[in-house]
Structures are given as structure tokens and as C-alpha cells.
Design a protein around this motif. Sequence first.
Motif, PDB file in Angstrom:
ATOM      1  N   VAL A 183      56.754  40.707  21.168  1.00  0.00           N
ATOM      2  CA  VAL A 183      55.918  41.875  20.857  1.00  0.00           C
ATOM      3  C   VAL A 183      54.500  41.676  21.356  1.00  0.00           C
ATOM      4  O   VAL A 183      53.928  42.542  22.039  1.00  0.00           O
ATOM      5  N   HIS A 184      53.903  40.535  21.069  1.00  0.00           N
ATOM      6  CA  HIS A 184      52.496  40.328  21.430  1.00  0.00           C
ATOM      7  C   HIS A 184      52.335  40.085  22.930  1.00  0.00           C
ATOM      8  O   HIS A 184      51.294  40.439  23.495  1.00  0.00           O
ATOM      9  N   ALA A 185      53.328  39.499  23.579  1.00  0.00           N
ATOM     10  CA  ALA A 185      53.249  39.377  25.035  1.00  0.00           C
ATOM     11  C   ALA A 185      53.272  40.753  25.690  1.00  0.00           C
ATOM     12  O   ALA A 185      52.518  41.020  26.646  1.00  0.00           O
ATOM     13  N   TYR A 186      54.110  41.642  25.184  1.00  0.00           N
ATOM     14  CA  TYR A 186      54.156  43.008  25.723  1.00  0.00           C
ATOM     15  C   TYR A 186      52.844  43.741  25.472  1.00  0.00           C
ATOM     16  O   TYR A 186      52.299  44.400  26.384  1.00  0.00           O
ATOM     17  N   LEU A 187      52.290  43.612  24.263  1.00  0.00           N
ATOM     18  CA  LEU A 187      51.026  44.276  23.964  1.00  0.00           C
ATOM     19  C   LEU A 187      49.881  43.694  24.794  1.00  0.00           C
ATOM     20  O   LEU A 187      48.948  44.426  25.187  1.00  0.00           O
ATOM     21  N   THR A 222      56.934  53.316  23.545  1.00  0.00           N
ATOM     22  CA  THR A 222      56.027  54.445  23.811  1.00  0.00           C
ATOM     23  C   THR A 222      54.591  54.000  24.036  1.00  0.00           C
ATOM     24  O   THR A 222      53.752  54.804  24.435  1.00  0.00           O
ATOM     25  N   VAL A 223      54.293  52.723  23.786  1.00  0.00           N
ATOM     26  CA  VAL A 223      52.940  52.192  24.002  1.00  0.00           C
ATOM     27  C   VAL A 223      52.840  51.722  25.444  1.00  0.00           C
ATOM     28  O   VAL A 223      53.424  50.707  25.831  1.00  0.00           O
ATOM     29  N   HIS A 228      46.867  53.642  23.723  1.00  0.00           N
ATOM     30  CA  HIS A 228      48.017  53.742  22.830  1.00  0.00           C
ATOM     31  C   HIS A 228      48.013  52.607  21.813  1.00  0.00           C
ATOM     32  O   HIS A 228      48.416  52.802  20.658  1.00  0.00           O
ATOM     33  N   ILE A 229      47.586  51.416  22.232  1.00  0.00           N
ATOM     34  CA  ILE A 229      47.550  50.289  21.300  1.00  0.00           C
ATOM     35  C   ILE A 229      46.580  50.575  20.159  1.00  0.00           C
ATOM     36  O   ILE A 229      46.862  50.273  18.997  1.00  0.00           O
ATOM     37  N   TYR A 238      50.845  44.972  13.945  1.00  0.00           N
ATOM     38  CA  TYR A 238      51.170  43.667  14.511  1.00  0.00           C
ATOM     39  C   TYR A 238      49.909  42.921  14.942  1.00  0.00           C
ATOM     40  O   TYR A 238      49.852  41.694  14.863  1.00  0.00           O
ATOM     41  N   ARG A 239      48.909  43.637  15.421  1.00  0.00           N
ATOM     42  CA  ARG A 239      47.682  42.988  15.883  1.00  0.00           C
ATOM     43  C   ARG A 239      46.802  42.500  14.742  1.00  0.00           C
ATOM     44  O   ARG A 239      46.115  41.482  14.873  1.00  0.00           O
ATOM     45  N   ASN A 240      46.815  43.206  13.625  1.00  0.00           N
ATOM     46  CA  ASN A 240      45.896  42.902  12.535  1.00  0.00           C
ATOM     47  C   ASN A 240      46.523  42.074  11.424  1.00  0.00           C
ATOM     48  O   ASN A 240      45.840  41.712  10.467  1.00  0.00           O
TER      49      ASN A 240
END
Length: 791
Positions: A183-187, A222-223, A228-229, A238-240
Motif C-alpha cells: 500500500v505505501h509503496a503504491y502511495l 482510484t488514487v 487524490h492522496i 494509512y498515511r496517518n
Amino acid sequence: MSSPAPQNSTPGPSNQGGSNSGAADNKQSTPTAATNSTGNNNNDKQQSQQQPQPPTPQQQQQQPQQPQQQQQQKPSAANLPSQDDLDKIVASYLQKKGYKATGSIFARESSGNTLSLEELSKVLTSSGAATQPGSSHVTKYKDVEEGDPDAYNISYRNLREWIEKSLDWYKPELRSVLFPIFVHAYLDLVSKNLTEQAKYFMETYKKDHVELHSLDINRLETVTSPEHIRENELSQMYRNNKYNLRMSSVPFELFLNYLQDNKYMLLLRIVNQYLNIQVVHGKLKSAGGLEMDDMAGVIGIAGHEAQQIESFNQQRVQLGEQHMDPAFKEEIERTLKERDTAKKESLAADPNAAAVAATTTEPTVSLLDTFKKVKQEATADGPAFGDIPLPQYRGTDIEAELESLKDLRKRVSLGNASLPSVCCYTFHNTHDGLNCLTMTEDASLIAGGFSESFIKIWSLKGEKLRGLRNTVNPAHVNDHNDLNRQKERHGSEYKRLVGHAGPVYGVSFSHDNKYLISCSEDKTARLWSTQTYSNLVCYKGHNYPIWDVDFGPHGFYFATASHDRTARLWSCDHIHPLRIFSGHLSDVDTVKFHPNSKYLVTGSSDRTCRLWDVQRGTCVRVFTGHTGSIKTVAVSPNGRLMASAGEDKSIILWDLGSGRRLKRMTGHSSFIYSVAFSADSNVLVSGGADGTVRVWDVNKDTLSSSNVGFGTGEGTNESKRIRLDENERSKKEKKELAKEKLAAKEAKRKTVESNDQLGVFPTKHTPIYDIRFTPRNLCLVAGAYSPPESS
């Protein structure tokens, strides 16, 4: 297996006290590695500011004359060196020591020109400083921060391959880190405006997580831009928030050392910043089946569902019986109508026969009405005719259908008030060489696979088996009577089938008892004829030993389960597999067909079961909850329920329609080898290594299946050890060992039996290998006698 402790020199999560990874304290550990390479000039500069300028000769002459109180006074501001003087001192010091690269960097910084990370790496590389310890971290981190399109893909792909090749014992725990890193690699890729790379990354690796995290993946797809993030609620969550995980100490150290040894700074940064790994000493009891931890909020992000299997298990399935061929159905109805008419005419012609029929308990409903009612109920939610290609029906199929109707009318109803009759077949003098057993549905034959690479077939009717003579001429065989004349005159008590080149691990009869399929360690499956007792076909396709095989309900298809982590679908007229079912993370230990032949159920050492669509070759259900390898599965005759059991000594009942767990049944004290449903799907019978046959009520629910203990001696706590003399310590160890043995025996005796257990049938030291119900609900079990160990 031992592994070196994580080194503090490389940025990464630290294991402090074995309770937490400490990722929160090291958020900026990676950038710190970049600044450490230029830390010499900064440290020397700070040291020069703290040291006063050397005194002049005049001051040295005056110092002895000054009183001690004046020596302790602080020098005035006029006596302090200026910034230019300090810079000159530091520069001369660096030049004297030979730090040319650092000196040039310091000269640029002192003049007001700061260096970027890229310029710093170029200076270090050109000056040869890149070979010094820590400089490789700078270069690697530079590539990552620049948004190298391959950095994320390569590091994640290598980590994924390393986990897939790891030991099965640690694989479930190691795989738990893949999804948050994914997830975080994609973001990260999206935040760097690397749209194409992010799309490729998502499309390549999302299939690994779509079963457990389908909802999150659908929203993350969809991001596609940094805006979008910031706007997407799931991305911000997921980021926070940190993703909570639990791992035992050994796989955690292996994981950390792998990242550090390969200098995957990107992955280390993600682990530091976004993961909170709680390290547990010892083995996780529920690794692989994380539902209990998930309910307690230990796994995933607090307040967010960690596993989303229910959404994946909402795919539409057709669990009813397959619709019959219209011509076949019409032929059966015509035959039944003729027989009912003939029976009525015979009763009308013979008054005595009519009087006898009136006093009997035979059902008054005609066979035709029974047939129509059964087919209407069974095919309510079944696949249409032609969904599963089958051979053209024959006259023997009509007779078999009529016999099944007669068995249905004479079937014994089982339940809480009426337990099944159990017939046990025990094999003696096998010397641990018998690996598997199977019986025919009509209880006429039984076959066993041995470690010496052969198969034996016995008759359960007390008849001697007669095969065809070697001089048989097929041109002279026109009917069943001609075939009988071509058989051996004197039969034998058993037939031995030789052909495999390794131990035989699985055998299965076809529904008409004419064929037997077997699988072996030699990576092949073989089809045998039970009329000629010879090998007909050898099927090759698996790359590793095959653990289990099962004939389809119509006899035309069969399935195999292998050590290569796949199950395969075969047809008798093709030597190559028709479908390859791939998705399990470890060995596929058992396989069973659904009664309508449209689906396949597999059980694996990865502690999960899966339901596969035979036509599409895809997985439509995933069942998680076991805490050990799954050794056996069974599907109810009505096609609605599935039972699984194995090394965790418990049986779990599943609803195939929703994919949910209905209940857990406990009572066995050792591994469970076989389970089977009764013909009316109301009773389940199980057997295993503890030498007992247990009967369970399928329709009775337990109050709380998740709170049932397993009787594994969990109550023995480790006491604090104190220092004693050698003699006293040895005495204490002997006492503790005796207590542990006694506690284990008591725990074995006190295995919790769930409320839905209807009965227990103990055997005389006979582990049960196979269980089967006849169409009339007679239970047949078989096993090999295992003499008790001498004390």
C-alpha cells in the motif's frame, strides 16, 4: 535456526526488549545516514568553536602573575576568535588530515553555497569516498528519493520472492508485512507523480492481496494523483496511522536482516514510518489464521477491518445439483412409469400379492413421483445442463439412477436420536507401510496405497477377485456373459497393482467402481481398471510429489493435490491437465469435488481452504480459521456445507454460500485424518490418529466456538528461575519434567468436547484413514492397526 541480531548502524526498526519494533522512534533514521557522511567537518567545526584561541607570548608571561581568581574569569568578547578565523582553523585542520572532499564541501558551505543530496553523492563518488561505510546508504537512498521507477518494483519483488521461498513455519507471519508495504509503496509512487509506474505496480501485485483486502484495493486503485492522496479518506488513514502487526522473534529478525543486508532503504523507511511490529517470543498460536487477533484489534489499523474475506466471498456460486440431460431425464421417467404400471398390473392380477403389499411398510408413493420431487429440490440452485461437459449417457447410467432411487427410499434417517451404525475395517501387519485407504460407495471393494510403490485391492463381500485372462480376444466379447467367461477361473483374495516408482499417497474409485485413480511421490497419477487390474494411463504434469487424488461424482474428471502448491483438474481421456488451480501458499494436502462437479475444494498446509470454480479455474471462496495444516475436507451431499480438519485437532463447519464459519467442533486428542457427511447431510463422522470415531450433530450450534480450548497444555507457565547449586538444580529439573509430563497427560485427557458431539466409538489402537457413508447411511471406516508403544 539462529540469526544475528539487527545492527544499529543501518537504519531500521529496533528490537528493544522484544516487545515492540520501535519504528516510531526512528522515523528519520534514513536521512540521518545521509548526513553522517559529512559529519566530520560539522563536528570539527563545533569543536573549534568550543576551544579558545591559543594565547600570545605576552599573555603567557602575564599568566603566572595573575591571581587564581582572574584565571577563572571568562575572557572578554574582544578576545574570542571571529567566524573567519574559525573557518580557517577548521579548513587547515581538514587539509592537514587529508580530508580533501570534506574540505571542499566545507569551503562551499562556509561561503553560503549549500549542497544538495545529489551533489553530495557526486562529490563523494568522484573522490572515492563512496566506498566508505555508510556511503552506499546515501547513494541508495538518493536513488529512491529521486523516484527511480524500478526501485519500488525491484525491492518489493525481491522481498516477495524471498518470503515465498522461506520456511513454511515462518511464511504466514512473514507474508503479513507484504500488504502494508504494498500500500505505501503504491502511495509513494503516486505522490511522486509516477503514474505509469504506480499503475504497473498495482496491476502486477494486487492479485496477491485481492482475497483478503479486496475493498481497500478497489478504493486505492482510484488514487492516481497526489491530490487524490490528500482527498482520499482511506489513503489518509494509512498515511496517518501505523499498521499493527505481530511476529515472533525469529521471523522478525530474518525479515529485518534481509532488508538491511540488501540495503533496501525504501522498505526500511516504510517499515519505520508506517508499521508497528509487536515482537512476541515463541511461536504465534494463530499465525495464518489471524481472525482472533483481528477481533482484538491487534492486527491492522485500529478501527479498520484488517481482513476483508467476506467481501471476496460474496461471489455468486451455484451449489445445487446440475440439471440433467433432458433426453436422459425423459428416458428415466419413461422407464419408471413403465415399472410402476407393471407393478400395479401384477398386484391387480394377484390378490394375495396385493394383501401382502398392504401389510408391508414400503412407501406408497411411486418411484416416478419420488424422482420428480428429488430432482426439483436438488436442482433449484444448480448449474444448467452443459456447464460441465460430460460424456453421453449409457444404459448403465439409467440403471444406476434407478438403484439410487431405491436406496433413497430405504435410507435410514440419522440424527440426535438415532446414531449411525459404524463398520470398521482394520488392517494388520502393515508395519507403517500403508499410507492411504478408500472404499467404493456400495461397500464392495477397498483399496490401499503402500510405501513400497504398489496398490492392493480387496473385496468386502468375501468373494475372490478374478481378472481377465492374458489370452482374451476382444472380438469374442459381446455382452456381460462373454466377459465373465474370459475371466480367470480361480481368483485371489487381493489384487496387487504395480506401476508407480514411489510411495502411493492417494487412491480413489470412480462412481461406477470400474476404475481406480492413484497418485504417488513419483509426480504421476495412474488410472487402473478394476476389471482387468491393469494400468491404463499415466498422467504427468506435477513437478513434485502428489499428496491426494479424488474422482469426480460422474467419474469422467479427477483432481490432484501436490507439493508444488497447486491442484490440477484432469479428464480420463487427456494426459495433460485441463486446469491448474494456483493460489495456496504451501502444499495442497487434500482435494475433494463438490457433488455437482462444478467446484473443487482444497485444503493446504497454509492453514486455509479454498473453493475453486472448475469452469473458470478461479478461486471463489477462501476459508481461514485453522491453526494447523488441513489434512481432510468433505462436502455435504446437498452441496451447502463443507467440513475441514487437520493438525489443530478441531473440525470447522463452513457455509459454502456465504463463506462464513458456522462452528468449531472439538474432542479429538490428535490429528484428524478423515471426515464424512451422512447421505442426508445431518450427521458428520470424523476419525484420526487418536483411534476414535466421533459423531457430530451438524445442525446444532455451539454457544461460543472461539472460546473452546484445545487441551495443549497451555496452563503450564514458566516460573522464574533462581540460582541453585548443581545438585539442587538437577533435582528441580527432574521434578519439573515430571510435572510437565503429568500436566500434558491431564491436558490430553481433559480435551474439551463440544456440545454437538453425539457419540464416540473407540477402536483398538487403529488410526482411522478413511470414512465413507453408503447411500443407505451405513458408516464405513478403515484404518491400520498401530500397536501401542512399549513403556
